[in-house]
Design a protein around this motif. Structure first.
Motif, PDB file in Angstrom:
ATOM      1  N   GLN A  79      43.873  24.964  37.944  1.00 13.34           N
ATOM      2  CA  GLN A  79      44.586  26.201  38.296  1.00 13.34           C
ATOM      3  C   GLN A  79      46.074  25.855  38.279  1.00 13.34           C
ATOM      4  OE1 GLN A  79      44.014  27.531  42.371  1.00 13.34           O
ATOM      5  NE2 GLN A  79      44.279  29.682  41.838  1.00 13.34           N
ATOM      6  N   GLU A 156      42.748  40.872  55.297  1.00  9.23           N
ATOM      7  CA  GLU A 156      43.182  39.476  55.304  1.00  9.23           C
ATOM      8  C   GLU A 156      44.234  39.268  56.391  1.00  9.23           C
ATOM      9  OE1 GLU A 156      41.751  37.050  53.676  1.00  9.23           O
ATOM     10  OE2 GLU A 156      43.142  35.554  54.433  1.00  9.23           O
ATOM     11  N   LYS A 157      43.991  38.357  57.315  1.00 10.89           N
ATOM     12  CA  LYS A 157      44.888  38.004  58.412  1.00 10.89           C
ATOM     13  C   LYS A 157      45.613  39.220  59.015  1.00 10.89           C
ATOM     14  CE  LYS A 157      45.168  33.361  56.721  1.00 10.89           C
ATOM     15  NZ  LYS A 157      44.865  33.329  55.294  1.00 10.89           N
ATOM     16  N   LEU A 167      35.846  36.014  58.187  1.00  7.15           N
ATOM     17  CA  LEU A 167      35.188  35.673  56.920  1.00  7.15           C
ATOM     18  C   LEU A 167      35.163  34.157  56.796  1.00  7.15           C
ATOM     19  CD1 LEU A 167      36.908  38.246  54.606  1.00  7.15           C
ATOM     20  CD2 LEU A 167      34.484  37.730  54.481  1.00  7.15           C
TER      21      LEU A 167
HETATM   22  O1  DAU Z   1      38.507  29.516  55.763  1.00  6.00           O
HETATM   23  C1  DAU Z   1      38.218  30.875  55.734  1.00  6.00           C
HETATM   24  C2  DAU Z   1      39.408  31.686  55.276  1.00  6.00           C
HETATM   25  O2  DAU Z   1      39.800  31.183  53.983  1.00  6.00           O
HETATM   26  C3  DAU Z   1      39.048  33.193  55.200  1.00  6.00           C
HETATM   27  O3  DAU Z   1      38.811  33.713  56.504  1.00  6.00           O
HETATM   28  C4  DAU Z   1      40.168  33.981  54.536  1.00  6.00           C
HETATM   29  O4  DAU Z   1      39.785  35.303  54.364  1.00  6.00           O
HETATM   30  C5  DAU Z   1      40.496  33.354  53.158  1.00  6.00           C
HETATM   31  O5  DAU Z   1      41.584  34.033  52.545  1.00  6.00           O
HETATM   32  C6  DAU Z   1      40.846  31.892  53.315  1.00  6.00           C
HETATM   33  O6  DAU Z   1      42.065  31.792  54.053  1.00  6.00           O
HETATM   34  P1  DAU Z   1      43.053  30.518  54.046  1.00  6.00           P
HETATM   35  O7  DAU Z   1      44.444  31.033  54.191  1.00  6.00           O
HETATM   36  O8  DAU Z   1      42.571  29.564  55.068  1.00  6.00           O
HETATM   37  O9  DAU Z   1      42.853  29.895  52.586  1.00  6.00           O
HETATM   38  P2  DAU Z   1      43.584  28.614  51.988  1.00  6.00           P
HETATM   39  O10 DAU Z   1      44.873  28.998  51.375  1.00  6.00           O
HETATM   40  O11 DAU Z   1      43.572  27.529  53.023  1.00  6.00           O
HETATM   41  O12 DAU Z   1      42.579  28.186  50.826  1.00  6.00           O
HETATM   42  C7  DAU Z   1      41.234  27.887  51.041  1.00  6.00           C
HETATM   43  C8  DAU Z   1      40.776  26.827  50.061  1.00  6.00           C
HETATM   44  O13 DAU Z   1      40.928  27.232  48.712  1.00  6.00           O
HETATM   45  C9  DAU Z   1      41.518  25.501  50.169  1.00  6.00           C
HETATM   46  O14 DAU Z   1      40.586  24.429  49.980  1.00  6.00           O
HETATM   47  C10 DAU Z   1      42.513  25.536  49.017  1.00  6.00           C
HETATM   48  C11 DAU Z   1      41.798  26.356  47.975  1.00  6.00           C
HETATM   49  N1  DAU Z   1      42.664  27.196  47.135  1.00  6.00           N
HETATM   50  C12 DAU Z   1      43.477  28.116  47.737  1.00  6.00           C
HETATM   51  C13 DAU Z   1      44.273  28.953  46.974  1.00  6.00           C
HETATM   52  C14 DAU Z   1      45.148  29.990  47.627  1.00  6.00           C
HETATM   53  C15 DAU Z   1      42.617  27.069  45.760  1.00  6.00           C
HETATM   54  O15 DAU Z   1      41.860  26.218  45.221  1.00  6.00           O
HETATM   55  N2  DAU Z   1      43.419  27.887  45.000  1.00  6.00           N
HETATM   56  C16 DAU Z   1      44.237  28.824  45.546  1.00  6.00           C
HETATM   57  O16 DAU Z   1      44.932  29.559  44.786  1.00  6.00           O
END
Ligand code: DAU
Length: 353
Positions: A79, A156-157, A167
């Motif tokens: 990505q 979302e948040k 979620l």
């Molecule tokens: O953990 C649960 C939460 O995960 C849910 O409650 C939320 O709805 C969901 O949006 C998500 O929120 P976070 O803000 O915690 O997500 P984070 O940016 O930490 O990303 C989660 C995982 O996905 C992390 O291992 C990184 C990966 N990721 C994240 C993004 C934004 C990717 O691989 N690509 C991305 O573009």
């Protein structure tokens, strides 16, 4: 059925650890968080797994390889930037093809795995299935509002959450999700949100079913959550000693001592894990501590903490609720003037008495 594991992203809340390493590879009870997810996927009898990777791709690839250690066949999906969970789905369409799939966020940890969740999806055949868990700070997550057992709205948040149901980072989809991710627009934080994509499915009257998680669940994005996940996993370890414990040492409760680790004149009060080739000398290691491999603790007390590999803690009175990174040194010095002499990374936090 395929699986899509998200292991890109930035990990800003775990800096400085994530300046140099992937947040999904921080060990919980001496095993990278990501491996728990891969194990859960393998246990649900899914074989083809796509792993979305970003800047830390080489580190993830070096740890997971082709997935054969879990009986998986892994394909890496680069990505270009962390543009959102729905963006990660979008770029994975070629890999997923027309299959149904489970999407697993690489920093999430679920005690009971995903078997019953996958089974539920296969039996009921909705277009999407989400996993929910009650939490005390729903504003930090995607939040679901249910009505008569059905998903009414997802946000979302949200500043003012409509429920305490967060979620969980495990979702199941059929091909309709690709229509959804192509229709939604970036959010306030400029990401394509999976929450918005699922809301699109709800608005278009596709079936989205909720499944409430039974065992504990942790999103390990922050230090407190890592320590808590470490505590929860250590609670259920079975004692094992593959190392050396001298006659002056005392081991209490459930303690795992790995190969070639040495416990000398020390007291270890479990649950605790001591990794391979680590040395604990004249020290106390208290409950809920994981010491990774090739680390030395001498004349110190450490409790409720995670200490990573190749680190050294010496002559320090007591460390609690801390995360010590790789190759780090924490030592008491007797040189004058008596002062804190510190070299810490960007965005670090040190609390002193
Ligand atoms: O953990 C649960 C939460 O995960 C849910 O409650 C939320 O709805 C969901 O949006 C998500 O929120 P976070 O803000 O915690 O997500 P984070 O940016 O930490 O990303 C989660 C995982 O996905 C992390 O291992 C990184 C990966 N990721 C994240 C993004 C934004 C990717 O691989 N690509 C991305 O573009």
């Amino acid at each position: 059925m395929k699986a899509l594991v998200l292991s890109g992203g930035k990990g800003t809340r775990l800096r400085p650890i994530t300046h140099t390493s992937a947040k999904q590879l921080v060990p919980i009870a001496n095993k990278p968080i990501l491996f728990y997810g891969l194990e859960a996927i393998a246990k649900a009898r899914i074989v083809k797994v796509g792993i979305v990777v970003g800047d830390t791709h080489s580190e993830i690839k070096a740890s997971v390889g082709n997935g054969s250690a879990w009986g998986l066949k892994v394909t890496y999906i680069p990505q270009e930037a962390p543009l959102g969970l729905a963006h990660a789905v979008k770029i994975s369409q070629n890999f997923i093809g027309r299959d149904n799939f489970v999407m697993f966020l690489g920093d999430n940890l679920l005690r009971d795995g995903i078997e019953s969740f996958v089974k539920d999806f296969e039996e009921k055949r909705p277009n999407a299935q989400i996993l929910l868990a009650p939490v005390s700070h729903p504003e930090q997550f995607g939040v679901a509002e249910l009505s008569h057992g059905k998903v009414k709205r997802l946000e979302e948040k949200p500043k003012k959450p409509k429920s305490n149901l967060a979620l969980v980072g495990v979702y199941m989809f059929d091909s309709h999700i690709f229509e959804a991710v192509s229709k939604i627009k970036p959010s306030r934080r400029n990401e394509l949100e999976i929450t918005d994509a699922i809301q699109y499915l709800i608005d278009k009257k596709y079936t989205v079913t909720p499944h409430v998680v039974t065992g504990w669940w942790k999103d390990t994005g922050k230090l407190e959550d890592l320590l808590e996940a470490n505590r929860l996993v250590l609670e259920s370890i079975k004692p094992r000693n593959g190392g050396t414990v001298d006659s002056k040492s005392k081991i209490e409760g459930n303690v795992i001592i790995e190969k070639n680790a040495k416990i000398l004149g020390s007291r270890i009060r479990g649950p605790v894990m001591i990794g391979e080739h680590s040395v604990i000398k004249n020290s106390y290691v208290g409950p809920y501590t994981s010491v990774y491999h090739h680390t030395t603790l001498e004349n110190c007390e450490v409790e409720h903490s995670i200490v990573l590999e190749n680190s050294r803690i010496e002559n320090v009175r007591r460390i609690e609720s801390s995360l010590i990174g790789q190759n780090a040194t924490v030592i008491k010095s007797s040189s004058q003037p008596s002062a804190y002499r510190i070299m810490i990374g960007d965005s670090s936090r040190v609390e002193v008495p």
